[in-house]
Scaffold this motif. Sequence first.
Motif, PDB file in Angstrom:
ATOM      1  N   ASP A   1     -32.401  63.237 -68.738  1.00  0.00           N
ATOM      2  CA  ASP A   1     -31.644  63.627 -67.550  1.00  0.00           C
ATOM      3  C   ASP A   1     -30.372  62.801 -67.338  1.00  0.00           C
TER       4      ASP A   1
ATOM      5  N   HIS B   1     -30.935  72.965 -63.339  1.00  0.00           N
ATOM      6  CA  HIS B   1     -31.128  71.783 -64.179  1.00  0.00           C
ATOM      7  C   HIS B   1     -31.334  72.144 -65.660  1.00  0.00           C
TER       8      HIS B   1
ATOM      9  N   SER C   1     -38.294  70.011 -72.117  1.00  0.00           N
ATOM     10  CA  SER C   1     -38.191  68.816 -71.275  1.00  0.00           C
ATOM     11  C   SER C   1     -39.586  68.404 -70.821  1.00  0.00           C
TER      12      SER C   1
ATOM     13  N   HIS D   1     -29.317  71.160 -69.075  1.00  0.00           N
ATOM     14  CA  HIS D   1     -29.803  70.600 -70.353  1.00  0.00           C
ATOM     15  C   HIS D   1     -29.141  71.305 -71.540  1.00  0.00           C
TER      16      HIS D   1
END
Length: 340
Positions: free
Chosen positions: A309, A111, A140, A115
């Motif tokens: 996201d 993930h 994040s 980003h």
Amino acid sequence: MTILAVETSCDETAAAIVENGTKLLANVVASSQELHVTTGGIVPEVAAREQVKVIIPVIDFTLKQAGCESCDIDGIAVTVGPGLIGSLLIGVETAKSLSFAWNKPLIAVNHLVGHIYANFINHPELADGSIFPSVVLVVSGGHSDLVLLKNHGEMQWLGGTLDDAAGEAFDKAARILGLGYPGGPAISEAASTYLRRASFEALAKEDHLVLPRPLLHANNYDFSFSGLKTALLTANQTKKYENTALAFEFQEAVVDCLVKKTIKAASHFNAKSIMLAGGVAANMRLREIIGKSAGNIPLYYPEPKFCTDNAAMIGSAAFFNQTFVPWENLVPDSSLSLES
Ligand code: KG4
Ligand code: ZN
């Protein structure tokens, strides 16, 4: 290569179709955020129950939006971690099923790497490698890391937060000040209100609140935001400062720490570019201050909607880092990091 990407690591249920890593054909994000406003944060079980309801309609809608059918898709990408395990499982199991049913290769994506690749969406000119080595600040809700991206798939971790992530710090600060959830945009808005009203004399006054900048001068690339949050709590309890002044100074302190360490890394490693990534990269003050400090080093940040996201970033990361996994072997890893 046309990739169908799926992202369900937190409270969003997202799907996207990305061509050759940079061209976005469809992008759908369903969020259960309004359910979390009432609890002041995400309840994992609540998030996962919503995701299981909407994952198939979201993928269906994404294919329709792109005018694609399964035969137009060359691969399926999915976030494998880090994130909430119940949420990750929904995306991973769905992607595995599609991979098996459609006989398409499956690509597992971290993930946080996703980003970073949000920067490449709609920017094919970044794909040729001329921006490397790039110092990337990934900030994040769950992570804050500084990495050196030497090339696609070649990364050196430089440092990260020792306690709270930057986004988490914003969320907790907003809770202390009663500004609601998610905290980042709320703090940012209150800080802008303060900045619009405050005169430069007021900012220069001796009793102007100054919060600590943890680890600012430490000889590393680490961050720490937990003590800053406690300092905010203490300042708030004195009842000497307005909410907007507290929000302003909190944002200044966080931005100061993030910018100084990023610039220090960029100059040490002779970076050809700096990239911002993650939800906090949407913060306008961070963009403004790092832009002023970067000098001649080109600075990139994703469009605000690609900072938080989404699945487009997963599709882009998958194209540039094609780690194929047989569907039988794919398991989510909630504590995956950029360090490994
Ligand atoms: O990357 P993201 O969407 O989710 C995670 O992977 O964690 O980041 C969400 C985080 C939240 O903590 C939110 O408060 C923060 O990003 N955020 C912001 C802003 N917009 C979102 N923080 C500061 N300023 C903003 N404008
Ligand atoms: Zn994220």
